[in-house]
Design a protein around this motif. Structure first.
Motif, mmCIF file in Angstrom:
data_model
loop_
_atom_site.group_PDB
_atom_site.id
_atom_site.type_symbol
_atom_site.label_atom_id
_atom_site.label_comp_id
_atom_site.label_asym_id
_atom_site.label_seq_id
_atom_site.Cartn_x
_atom_site.Cartn_y
_atom_site.Cartn_z
ATOM 1 N N ARG A 68 0.799 -1.139 0.180
ATOM 2 C CA ARG A 68 -0.048 0.211 -0.024
ATOM 3 C C ARG A 68 0.742 1.354 0.062
ATOM 4 N N SER A 69 0.491 2.226 -0.769
ATOM 5 C CA SER A 69 1.258 3.569 -0.784
ATOM 6 C C SER A 69 1.203 4.191 0.525
ATOM 7 N N ILE A 70 2.099 5.171 0.775
ATOM 8 C CA ILE A 70 1.868 6.173 1.721
ATOM 9 C C ILE A 70 1.494 7.658 1.483
ATOM 10 N N LEU A 71 0.552 8.211 1.850
ATOM 11 C CA LEU A 71 0.363 9.602 1.276
ATOM 12 C C LEU A 71 1.446 10.569 1.699
ATOM 13 N N ASN A 74 8.379 11.450 3.133
ATOM 14 C CA ASN A 74 8.366 10.186 2.593
ATOM 15 C C ASN A 74 9.606 9.894 2.079
ATOM 16 N N PRO A 85 -4.509 11.629 10.033
ATOM 17 C CA PRO A 85 -4.330 10.813 8.505
ATOM 18 C C PRO A 85 -3.213 9.774 8.237
ATOM 19 N N PHE A 86 -2.088 10.286 8.858
ATOM 20 C CA PHE A 86 -0.913 9.225 8.717
ATOM 21 C C PHE A 86 -1.114 7.948 9.662
ATOM 22 N N ARG A 116 -4.198 6.515 10.124
ATOM 23 C CA ARG A 116 -5.314 6.004 9.072
ATOM 24 C C ARG A 116 -4.745 5.234 8.115
ATOM 25 N N ASN A 117 -3.680 5.876 7.395
ATOM 26 C CA ASN A 117 -3.058 5.406 6.218
ATOM 27 C C ASN A 117 -2.314 4.114 6.384
ATOM 28 N N LEU A 118 -1.553 4.096 7.664
ATOM 29 C CA LEU A 118 -0.977 2.865 7.979
ATOM 30 C C LEU A 118 -1.736 1.601 8.693
ATOM 31 N N GLN A 123 6.558 1.765 0.829
ATOM 32 C CA GLN A 123 5.186 1.414 0.708
ATOM 33 C C GLN A 123 4.983 0.395 1.916
#
Length: 210
Positions: free
Chosen positions: A40-43, A57, A140-141, A143-145, A176
């Motif tokens: 999965r990509s990281i925003l 990033n 948001p970080f 949630r992304n993880l 990722q």
């Protein structure tokens, strides 16, 4: 008769080969980690590390990163997790061609200043990195993880608590999300990821992805 014996031996050899293959396949399977079939990509994000330097990033590229949320006032999960990771840190680096970095992301930016994080993380390992940002970046970080944290306690108190996941996210050298290590949950014990199992699973994941 001789032909019959050869057939029997061939069947036995095939059976032994199948058993050995199954044993080998099982030995290569991860034990506890949840591995994403498609990383999965990281925003985009920007934080500050415990030395006051920017961490974004780009700092994930070319390294394997083990990331978890915590805070310096954490009474149990955080120090246990850091001790476990410190215990296997050298072997983690031996298991991969790319260097390994451990990232503690503070879920308590109000109390966790840069200096406080610096003192805290260096106590466990001077190569570990502690990161901080305000909640508009942290939420948001996290949630992304696939992690979580929340402050449900009264923040007017000096010793308020922060609820946070005990899981550890593995980020590959392409920046990722590759896998997530879930903690063991036992009644009466602090939830934590077993260091030896993490090391074993990490080595298998590295081998599978390279």
């Amino acid at each position: 008769m001789q032909k019959f014996i050869l057939i029997i031996l061939a069947i036995v050899a095939a059976a032994i080969g199948l058993v050995l293959y199954q044993v080998y396949s099982q030995s290569q399977q991860v034990e506890q980690a949840l591995v994403y079939q498609q990383p999965r990509s990281i925003l985009p994000f920007v934080m500050t590390d415990h030395n006051g330097d920017e961490f974004a990033n780009e700092q994930l590229n070319g390294k394997w990163s083990l990331v978890f949320f915590g805070y310096t006032s954490c009474p149990d999960v955080c120090p246990v997790t850091l001790q476990e990771l410190n215990y296997v840190y050298a072997n983690l680096n031996k298991a991969a061609n790319d260097p390994v970095q451990v990232l503690l992301v503070s879920a308590d930016p109000r109390r966790d200043s840069q200096q406080r994080l610096n003192n805290y993380i260096n106590y466990f390992n001077k190569e570990f990195i502690a990161l901080r940002a305000e909640h508009d970046v942290l939420f948001p970080f996290s949630r992304n993880l696939g992690l979580m944290y929340s402050i449900t306690d009264d923040m007017s108190k000096e010793n308020y608590l922060v609820n946070h996941s005990a899981s550890i996210v593995l980020i590959n050298p392409k920046g990722q999300i590759q896998a997530i290590f879930k903690p063991e949950i036992n009644v009466g014990e602090v939830p934590s990821v077993d260091a030896k199992i993490l090391l074993s699973d990490f080595a298998k994941i590295v081998k599978q992805t390279t």
